[in-house]
Structures are given as C-alpha cells and as structure tokens.
Motif scaffolding. Structure first.
Motif, mmCIF file in Angstrom:
data_model
loop_
_atom_site.group_PDB
_atom_site.id
_atom_site.type_symbol
_atom_site.label_atom_id
_atom_site.label_comp_id
_atom_site.label_asym_id
_atom_site.label_seq_id
_atom_site.Cartn_x
_atom_site.Cartn_y
_atom_site.Cartn_z
ATOM 1 N N LEU A 194 47.060 44.909 29.035
ATOM 2 C CA LEU A 194 47.459 44.228 30.101
ATOM 3 C C LEU A 194 47.151 44.640 31.513
ATOM 4 C CD1 LEU A 194 48.856 41.461 30.460
ATOM 5 C CD2 LEU A 194 48.873 42.192 28.387
ATOM 6 N N THR A 195 46.994 46.275 31.644
ATOM 7 C CA THR A 195 46.699 46.755 32.644
ATOM 8 C C THR A 195 45.029 46.513 33.265
ATOM 9 O OG1 THR A 195 48.204 48.576 32.535
ATOM 10 C CG2 THR A 195 46.538 49.030 34.070
ATOM 11 N N GLY A 196 44.407 46.561 32.057
ATOM 12 C CA GLY A 196 42.912 46.317 32.289
ATOM 13 C C GLY A 196 42.696 44.781 32.614
ATOM 14 N N ILE A 197 43.434 43.781 31.996
ATOM 15 C CA ILE A 197 43.259 42.477 32.477
ATOM 16 C C ILE A 197 43.446 42.029 33.902
ATOM 17 C CG2 ILE A 197 44.398 40.341 32.064
ATOM 18 C CD1 ILE A 197 44.731 40.984 29.114
ATOM 19 N N PHE A 198 44.416 42.810 34.311
ATOM 20 C CA PHE A 198 44.921 42.673 35.807
ATOM 21 C C PHE A 198 43.771 43.315 36.585
ATOM 22 C CE2 PHE A 198 46.884 44.729 39.393
ATOM 23 C CZ PHE A 198 47.055 43.757 40.159
ATOM 24 N N ILE A 199 43.229 44.378 36.356
ATOM 25 C CA ILE A 199 42.105 45.124 37.260
ATOM 26 C C ILE A 199 40.769 44.216 37.303
ATOM 27 C CG2 ILE A 199 40.784 47.109 37.784
ATOM 28 C CD1 ILE A 199 43.087 48.589 36.554
ATOM 29 N N SER A 200 40.557 43.893 35.993
ATOM 30 C CA SER A 200 39.266 43.052 35.831
ATOM 31 C C SER A 200 39.394 41.478 36.276
ATOM 32 C CB SER A 200 39.027 42.954 34.278
ATOM 33 O OG SER A 200 39.880 42.341 33.607
ATOM 34 N N LEU A 201 40.256 40.968 36.452
ATOM 35 C CA LEU A 201 40.661 39.884 37.116
ATOM 36 C C LEU A 201 40.469 39.799 38.686
ATOM 37 C CD1 LEU A 201 43.200 37.986 34.631
ATOM 38 C CD2 LEU A 201 40.915 37.230 35.018
ATOM 39 N N LEU A 214 38.878 41.973 40.214
ATOM 40 C CA LEU A 214 37.568 42.375 40.656
ATOM 41 C C LEU A 214 36.710 41.199 40.393
ATOM 42 C CD1 LEU A 214 37.225 45.923 39.157
ATOM 43 C CD2 LEU A 214 37.381 45.465 41.642
ATOM 44 N N LEU A 215 36.921 40.338 39.342
ATOM 45 C CA LEU A 215 36.314 39.112 39.268
ATOM 46 C C LEU A 215 36.495 38.063 40.536
ATOM 47 C CD1 LEU A 215 34.396 37.904 36.920
ATOM 48 C CD2 LEU A 215 36.206 36.873 35.781
ATOM 49 N N GLY A 216 37.455 38.294 40.951
ATOM 50 C CA GLY A 216 37.779 37.107 41.911
ATOM 51 C C GLY A 216 36.981 37.695 43.234
ATOM 52 N N ALA A 260 41.558 23.676 44.083
ATOM 53 C CA ALA A 260 42.699 23.775 44.917
ATOM 54 C C ALA A 260 42.802 25.259 45.436
ATOM 55 C CB ALA A 260 43.936 23.645 44.170
ATOM 56 N N PHE A 261 42.092 26.432 45.051
ATOM 57 C CA PHE A 261 42.443 27.478 45.462
ATOM 58 C C PHE A 261 40.875 28.002 45.922
ATOM 59 C CE2 PHE A 261 45.895 28.933 42.412
ATOM 60 C CZ PHE A 261 46.885 28.136 43.164
ATOM 61 N N THR A 262 39.828 27.073 46.163
ATOM 62 C CA THR A 262 38.562 27.278 46.747
ATOM 63 C C THR A 262 38.904 27.652 48.163
ATOM 64 O OG1 THR A 262 37.392 26.317 45.029
ATOM 65 C CG2 THR A 262 36.300 26.726 47.233
ATOM 66 N N VAL A 263 38.393 28.837 48.850
ATOM 67 C CA VAL A 263 38.399 29.190 50.167
ATOM 68 C C VAL A 263 37.098 28.449 50.909
ATOM 69 C CG1 VAL A 263 38.218 30.923 52.201
ATOM 70 C CG2 VAL A 263 39.513 31.371 49.882
ATOM 71 N N GLU A 264 37.496 27.636 51.847
ATOM 72 C CA GLU A 264 36.237 27.201 52.582
ATOM 73 C C GLU A 264 35.108 27.891 53.004
ATOM 74 O OE1 GLU A 264 35.866 23.878 56.399
ATOM 75 O OE2 GLU A 264 37.708 24.583 55.971
ATOM 76 N N ALA A 302 41.351 31.136 41.151
ATOM 77 C CA ALA A 302 41.878 30.975 39.730
ATOM 78 C C ALA A 302 42.024 32.378 39.032
ATOM 79 C CB ALA A 302 40.984 29.836 39.011
ATOM 80 N N PHE A 303 41.092 33.120 39.235
ATOM 81 C CA PHE A 303 41.078 34.391 38.554
ATOM 82 C C PHE A 303 42.149 35.202 39.386
ATOM 83 C CE2 PHE A 303 36.343 33.515 37.664
ATOM 84 C CZ PHE A 303 36.665 33.431 36.345
ATOM 85 N N TRP A 304 42.538 35.144 40.494
ATOM 86 C CA TRP A 304 43.568 35.859 41.213
ATOM 87 C C TRP A 304 44.925 35.349 40.701
ATOM 88 C CZ3 TRP A 304 40.681 35.715 46.597
ATOM 89 C CH2 TRP A 304 39.608 36.776 46.443
ATOM 90 N N PHE A 305 45.184 34.018 40.461
ATOM 91 C CA PHE A 305 46.282 33.574 40.095
ATOM 92 C C PHE A 305 46.427 34.110 38.622
ATOM 93 C CE2 PHE A 305 48.175 30.431 37.193
ATOM 94 C CZ PHE A 305 49.341 30.016 37.781
ATOM 95 N N TYR A 306 45.476 34.110 37.838
ATOM 96 C CA TYR A 306 45.826 34.693 36.410
ATOM 97 C C TYR A 306 46.000 36.220 36.721
ATOM 98 C CZ TYR A 306 43.475 30.433 35.147
ATOM 99 O OH TYR A 306 43.193 29.127 34.945
ATOM 100 N N ALA A 307 45.452 36.704 37.574
ATOM 101 C CA ALA A 307 45.907 38.346 37.857
ATOM 102 C C ALA A 307 47.296 38.462 37.983
ATOM 103 C CB ALA A 307 45.019 39.076 38.748
#
Length: 472
Positions: free
Chosen positions: A319-326, A328-330, A407-411, A428-433
C-alpha cells in the motif's frame, strides 16, 4: 505424496481464477474494436464493461448460501458451465444489446468463482500452506489477465473491426479445463463434516494431510462445529457482535482492493496508454501486455512470501508503494505536455510499479483474508459477502473512471485523441492515492496476521473478542 495431491487440487480449482482473470481482462483489448464496430461513445463502453460486473454482483449475492448447502465443488462446476456458454455468447453477439446481456451472464460465473474457489482451497489446505495455496487463486487471475492480453494481441487487426469476436471465443478453452478437472477433485472435507458426512470428510483429510494429522484435524473441526451448532447459519449470524470484526475486515479489505483503482488499469489500460501518447490500439495493447507480465511476476513473489513474511508486512509494503506511485503518476500526467516522449515512457514505468506493488499485497491478500476470517458455519455466506462487496466496489470504480477523469481534469491539461477531448487522468490517480493512504491507516487496526493460524483458532479468537491487529 500428500503435498503433491494438495497442490494438484489447488491448481485445478484455481483455474477458476484464470477464467476470472481472462474474462475480466479480455474486455480491455476488445474495447477499441467493438467501440468502433458498434459506434459507441465512452459512456456506452463503461456500460458494456460494467455489465459483467453487475453479473458478478448477482453471482456473489445469491450463491453464498447455495455453496453452504450444495457444497463448494458443485458450485465451482456450475460456474465452469456458465463460463463456457458466456464466452460463446459474447463472441457471437450480433448487437451491442446482446453483448451487454452476454457479459452480464458471464459475470455471474465470475462472481460465483470469486468466492467459491478461494473458499474451497482454504478448506482443503493445511494451516502452514494455506496462504500460498489460496494465493494461487490470485496468481491464476494474473495469468488469466495476461493470457487475455496476449489473446487480444494475437487477434487484434486494425483493418478488421470485428476482430474482437475471437478474443471472447478463446475463453471456452480454460472453462472446459476447469469443468473437466474439477469433476475429478474431492469435496471440501470441512464442508463434508459440517453436513454429517464424517467418513467422507476423514477420507479427504487423510489424502491431503496424512493419517496421523487427519485425526487431530478431524477433532478440531468437529469441536468447532459443535460450538457453532447453536448458531443459525444466516445473515443474522454475521451481524452478531463477536463476528463484527470479521465482517468489517471482509468488506473493508475489498473496498480498498478496488478503490485504489487497479481495475481502471486492467480494463482500460489500452485507453490510458493511448492518452499517454502511444500510437494505435495495437501499440497500446502491447503496453497492456507489459501490465499483465508485471502483474503475474509480482503475484508469484507474493505467493512465495505470504507464508514467510506474513500478511501484514506485505500489506503495508504494497500500500505504501501504491500510494507513492499513484502520486507520481498524477504528476506525470499533469505535466504531460512538457515531458513529451519522456512522459510517455515515464507513465508506463509508473503504471508497472503501481501494478507490482498491488500484486504483492492487497491483490492476493483480499481474497486470502476473506477465506480465513469467517467461521465454518457461515464461511460460505461470509466469503460471499466479501465477494459481493468487491464486485459492487469494482462496478462503481469501473463505471465512474472516465467520469472522474473528466470531472477532475484541470483546465489547460486536457489530452486530445483524434480530435476528442479525453480529459486528463491525473486527478483520478490522485483520488486513488488518497484512498491508498486511508487503506494504510485502516489496515493498522483491521488487517489480522493469520500466517500459520488454523481456521478454527481464528474462529475461537473472534469468540473471545480479540482485536484484529493482535491476532497471531
């Protein structure tokens, strides 16, 4: 010899996981082709994808009690028949309506196998091997996902928009392997003894544990069944205070397993890689094959370590790795226009890292833990509740992914493909993070360490009012 028998039984039963993985993963490569073949927008694609998940909800909802009544083996055999019919129907579907119905029907088998297979394997496994054997189910899911990607790649033809049909047809092969293989497997010894078929149960225990260990296992199972006799096997039993933690664990771990967003990658990876800059559906499917390979390899790592390091260490590492990778992906997608070609390859590396951490942790651990934490009397019902939860959460995540992206796309960060505004998946990736961070906090309190603990001792611990994090 007995070790060989245990592994043979587990591998044959876990073929249900291969089908689960194949029939959930095959849709990803088929999407770009049937979307053009039928002229669908992204909302309709979400509907087709979610139809299989709704079917899985129905399968998980109605088959828990049936599994306790008819037995684990019979239900797994029935799911193999549904898999076979559903694969043929999906490939044949002459209209989008037929495809939706076929995927709904096929989803029933996915829902049934998702709880019946881990439950069956857990009940035929000795305590010291249960973690690795039940994790074979997740391993087979990853093999199924990879096989589906390779199948998609084999049949993908950008000059033939109907090439998605054989992608579905090929699912008949593993379905027949499961059907034929399970016909020769024994029934769960714990289920046989719970139904008063003690001699049959002892015979199976002798085959898988040896004559000496058989007597001790038989006495332990009988003692727990006697304790449970006064308890009714129904949903009211699950609501009793002593089982509250088991229910919270079963539903909670499946919530986090899905809401860290893994199936947005499994179902929509070609679309995500197209957003990242890959040219054409075939190139994107090649990248998706990479996801399948990483998923498989790191699930093998999890199977090796789950009974060595234990559940909690793998959970928190993953879960720590998932949090960090999401996170960075965002960031990568937010700066997509500045990173150019490097951003394309950075995004795929981060997706691979994300999938790797998922595959060593909450992916296999979710299915393993729900097969362990419920007592014999309601184990089928409890596992069904966990499976039902995962499909409800999976459906929500799958049906909302493109909506969350928009919905979460920044203009100013929008990504365009063939003139279409796809939004940007960074939000979306930050939401999952954020969900992954919540999973770490929740796991500290509720993820039990069940390594080497018998199913009967886990039940006794709940009866004494023990806290999940102190279970050893």
């Amino acid at each position: 010899m007995k070790n060989t028998i245990i592994y043979v039984i587990a591998v044959i039963a876990a073929t249900g996981g291969l089908l689960f993985g194949f029939d959930t993963g095959v849709i990803s490569g088929a999407i770009p082709f049937f979307q053009k073949d039928f002229g669908l927008d992204n909302s309709m694609v979400e509907l087709v994808t979610s139809a299989g998940l709704v079917g899985a909800i129905l399968g998980a909802l109605f088959c828990g009690k049936i599994t306790d009544i008819l037995g684990r083996k019979v239900v797994i055999l029935a799911s193999a028949v549904i898999f076979t019919i559903g694969a043929l129907w999906s490939g044949f579907a002459p209209s989008i309506e037929q495809l939706i119905i076929a995927r709904l029907f096929l989803g029933i088998a996915i829902g049934v196998s998702s709880f019946a297979v881990p439950l069956y394997i857990a009940e035929i496994s000795p305590a010291n091997k249960r973690g690795s054997l039940v994790s074979m189910f997740q391993l087979m899911i990853t093999i199924g996902v990879l096989a589906s990607y390779l199948s998609d790649l084999m049949f993908a033809d950008e000059g033939d928009m109907s090439c998605w049909r054989p992608m579905f047809y090929i699912g008949v092969v593993p379905a027949l392997i499961l059907l034929i293989g399970m016909a020769f497997m024994p029934e769960s010894p714990r289920w046989l003894i719970s139904r008063g078929r003690d001699e049959e149960g002892k015979s199976v225990l002798a085959r898988i544990e040896g004559n000496e260990a058989m007597e001790d296992s038989y006495k332990t199972i009988k003692n727990e069944l006697i304790k449970s006799e006064k308890d009714k096997s129904g949903i009211k039993e699950l609501m009793k205070p002593w089982l509250r933690n088991a229910v919270i664990i079963g539903v909670g771990i499946m919530f986090f397993q899905q809401f860290v967003g893994i199936n947005t990658v499994i179902y929509y990876s070609p679309k995500i890689f197209l957003m990242a800059g890959f040219d054409g559906a075939v190139s994107a499917i090649w990248a998706a094959v990479g996801v399948g390979v990483v998923n498989l390899l790191f699930t093998i790592v999890s199977v090796y370590f789950v009974d060595r390091l234990g559940r909690r260490k793998l959970y928190f590492t993953g879960l720590t790795g998932i949090f960090i990778s999401l996170l960075l992906l965002g960031i990568c997608f937010t700066h997509f226009s500045y990173l150019g070609e490097m951003g394309k390859w950075l995004s795929i590396i981060l997706v691979f890292v994300y999938v790797a951490f998922y595959a060593i942790s909450i992916g296999p651990l979710g299915w393993l833990i729900i097969s362990e934490v419920f007592p014999q009397k309601v184990r089928g019902l409890g596992s069904s509740l966990g499976s039902l939860s995962v499909w409800v959460f999976n459906t929500v995540v799958t049906f909302t992914f493109f909506k969350i992206v928009k919905a979460f796309t920044v203009e100013g960060t929008e990504i365009y493909l063939d003139g279409e505004n796809l939004g940007n998946p960074a939000g979306a990736f930050w939401f999952y993070a954020i969900v992954a961070l919540a999973a770490i906090i929740w796991g500290y309190f509720y993820v039990p360490e069940t390594k080497g603990v018998t199913l009967e001792k886990i039940e006794e611990y709940w009866r004494k009012g023990g806290k999940p994090r102190h279970l050893r």
